[in-house]
Design a protein around this motif. Structure first.
Motif, PDB file in Angstrom:
ATOM      1  N   VAL A  29       0.864  -1.076   0.002  1.00 29.31           N
ATOM      2  CA  VAL A  29       0.116   0.020  -0.195  1.00 29.31           C
ATOM      3  C   VAL A  29       0.944   1.262  -0.011  1.00 29.31           C
ATOM      4  O   VAL A  29       0.362   2.336   0.038  1.00 29.31           O
ATOM      5  CB  VAL A  29      -1.107   0.116   1.210  1.00 29.31           C
ATOM      6  N   ALA A  80      -7.222   4.520   3.353  1.00 30.25           N
ATOM      7  CA  ALA A  80      -7.728   4.320   1.694  1.00 30.25           C
ATOM      8  C   ALA A  80      -8.754   5.236   1.393  1.00 30.25           C
ATOM      9  O   ALA A  80      -8.862   5.529   0.281  1.00 30.25           O
ATOM     10  CB  ALA A  80      -8.326   2.708   1.861  1.00 30.25           C
ATOM     11  N   SER A  84      -5.358   7.725  -0.251  1.00 34.51           N
ATOM     12  CA  SER A  84      -5.288   6.532  -1.289  1.00 34.51           C
ATOM     13  C   SER A  84      -4.345   7.291  -2.435  1.00 34.51           C
ATOM     14  O   SER A  84      -3.461   6.797  -3.091  1.00 34.51           O
ATOM     15  CB  SER A  84      -6.425   6.028  -1.646  1.00 34.51           C
ATOM     16  N   ARG A  91       1.671   9.960   3.159  1.00 35.86           N
ATOM     17  CA  ARG A  91       1.068   8.948   3.789  1.00 35.86           C
ATOM     18  C   ARG A  91       1.582   8.375   5.151  1.00 35.86           C
ATOM     19  O   ARG A  91       1.095   8.170   5.994  1.00 35.86           O
ATOM     20  CB  ARG A  91       0.806   7.702   2.653  1.00 35.86           C
ATOM     21  N   GLU A 175      -7.713  -0.714  -9.708  1.00 34.06           N
ATOM     22  CA  GLU A 175      -9.187  -0.430  -9.284  1.00 34.06           C
ATOM     23  C   GLU A 175     -10.128  -0.067 -10.696  1.00 34.06           C
ATOM     24  O   GLU A 175     -11.082  -0.844 -10.365  1.00 34.06           O
ATOM     25  CB  GLU A 175      -9.154   0.969  -8.501  1.00 34.06           C
ATOM     26  N   GLN A 182      -9.832  -0.772  -1.846  1.00 36.37           N
ATOM     27  CA  GLN A 182     -10.017  -0.445  -0.644  1.00 36.37           C
ATOM     28  C   GLN A 182     -10.180  -1.546   0.450  1.00 36.37           C
ATOM     29  O   GLN A 182      -9.666  -1.522   1.440  1.00 36.37           O
ATOM     30  CB  GLN A 182     -11.322   0.347  -0.520  1.00 36.37           C
ATOM     31  N   THR A 185      -6.527  -2.873   0.918  1.00 37.37           N
ATOM     32  CA  THR A 185      -5.811  -2.131   1.791  1.00 37.37           C
ATOM     33  C   THR A 185      -5.963  -2.312   3.120  1.00 37.37           C
ATOM     34  O   THR A 185      -5.135  -2.397   4.202  1.00 37.37           O
ATOM     35  CB  THR A 185      -5.980  -0.510   1.260  1.00 37.37           C
TER      36      THR A 185
END
Length: 285
Positions: A29, A80, A84, A91, A175, A182, A185
């Motif tokens: 991630v 997420a 994201s 992050r 995605e 999501q 994650t």
């Protein structure tokens, strides 16, 4: 001195487990989670509270693992949902806020007084050629190897592994192709939370069982992950064990014994200098 170094395998194995969690989150991630150990510590204190109220040890441990799993999943959901598309730096910086929040809530709920920690493995040892190897060290080492092997097989041999690798390399494209980004994650964060709780439970009897102290174990875990270049689980395990062996060896040297639990910093510094050596040499030319 050899016996002292072997005694450091317990700490080294825990550093390896935390390092594997760090690498897992970084590869899957794209985040360096500075709150990784704190998530596990929160679950460990749930275990201690349940155990103090005469819960069976197995049920108390299960409650702590579920708590860390849920907490990790909750933080993963936050990441997420709102971060994201943020950069790695952003992050990773957000995890500092996670760390401060967990420390604040943890100290508010559990207080700052040390609590007795049950030993999950016992105090037995194995004698090999005159050397004493604690059973705990063998359990932690086996757990780390099993974990690293399982994750590697998952990533290479399963559809879920393909999704995770796609999510790590091209999250937006993955995605759009229908990968549940999501949910994956949140799942990765949750699994890392459970592993962290187990690691902290294993090392807590040999450390000061205080919330802030144990939460900082993420730092030697980060050093182990750096030795694995934040990519290799096997090198991360070797790095964690190496740091533990250095700590154990240092404990037999009176001049450095008081500082042995900070030697991970020197290991991290040496690793950074080694990694950057080519750029420095190229600049010099």
């Amino acid at each position: 001195m050899i016996q002292a170094a072997i005694a450091g395998l317990v700490s080294g194995g825990v550093y390896a487990l935390l390092g594997v969690c760090v690498v897992l989150l970084y590869r899957m991630v794209g985040v360096l989670n500075l709150a990784q150990a704190a998530i596990g510590v929160f679950g460990m204190f749930v275990v201690l509270v349940c155990y103090e109220h005469n819960w069976p040890l197995g049920l108390a441990v299960a409650s702590g693992l579920l708590t860390s799993t849920a907490l990790g999943g909750l933080l993963g959901g936050v990441m997420a949902r709102w971060f994201s598309e943020a950069s790695l730096q952003v992050r990773s910086s957000v995890t500092i806020a996670f760390l401060i929040s967990i420390l604040t809530v943890g100290l508010w709920i559990f207080g700052s007084d040390p609590r007795p920690v049950p030993n999950l493995v016992g105090t037995g040892s194995l004698w090999v050629s005159g050397l004493v190897i604690p059973h705990l060290a063998l359990v932690i080492l086996g757990t780390a190897l099993l974990l690293a092997g399982s994750i590697s097989l998952l990533l290479q041999r399963t559809l879920l592994g393909v999704w995770l690798r796609a999510l790590a390399e091209r999250p937006t494209a993955a995605e759009l192709l229908g990968v549940p980004a999501q949910a994956l994650t949140v799942g990765v964060w949750a699994v890392a939370g459970a592993i962290s709780c187990l690691a902290i439970l294993l090392i807590a009897p040999s450390r000061s069982p205080e919330f802030p102290v144990l939460s900082l174990l993420v730092l030697p875990g980060m050093a182990a992950a750096l030795l694995g270049l934040f990519k290799s689980f096997s090198l991360t395990i070797l790095g964690g064990l190496g740091i533990g062996l250095i700590e154990g060896l240092a404990s037999s040297l009176p001049a450095v014994a008081p500082y042995r639990q900070a030697l991970w910093f020197l290991v991290m510094l040496a690793a950074l200098l080694w990694i950057q050596r080519k750029e420095v040499w190229d600049a010099a030319r």
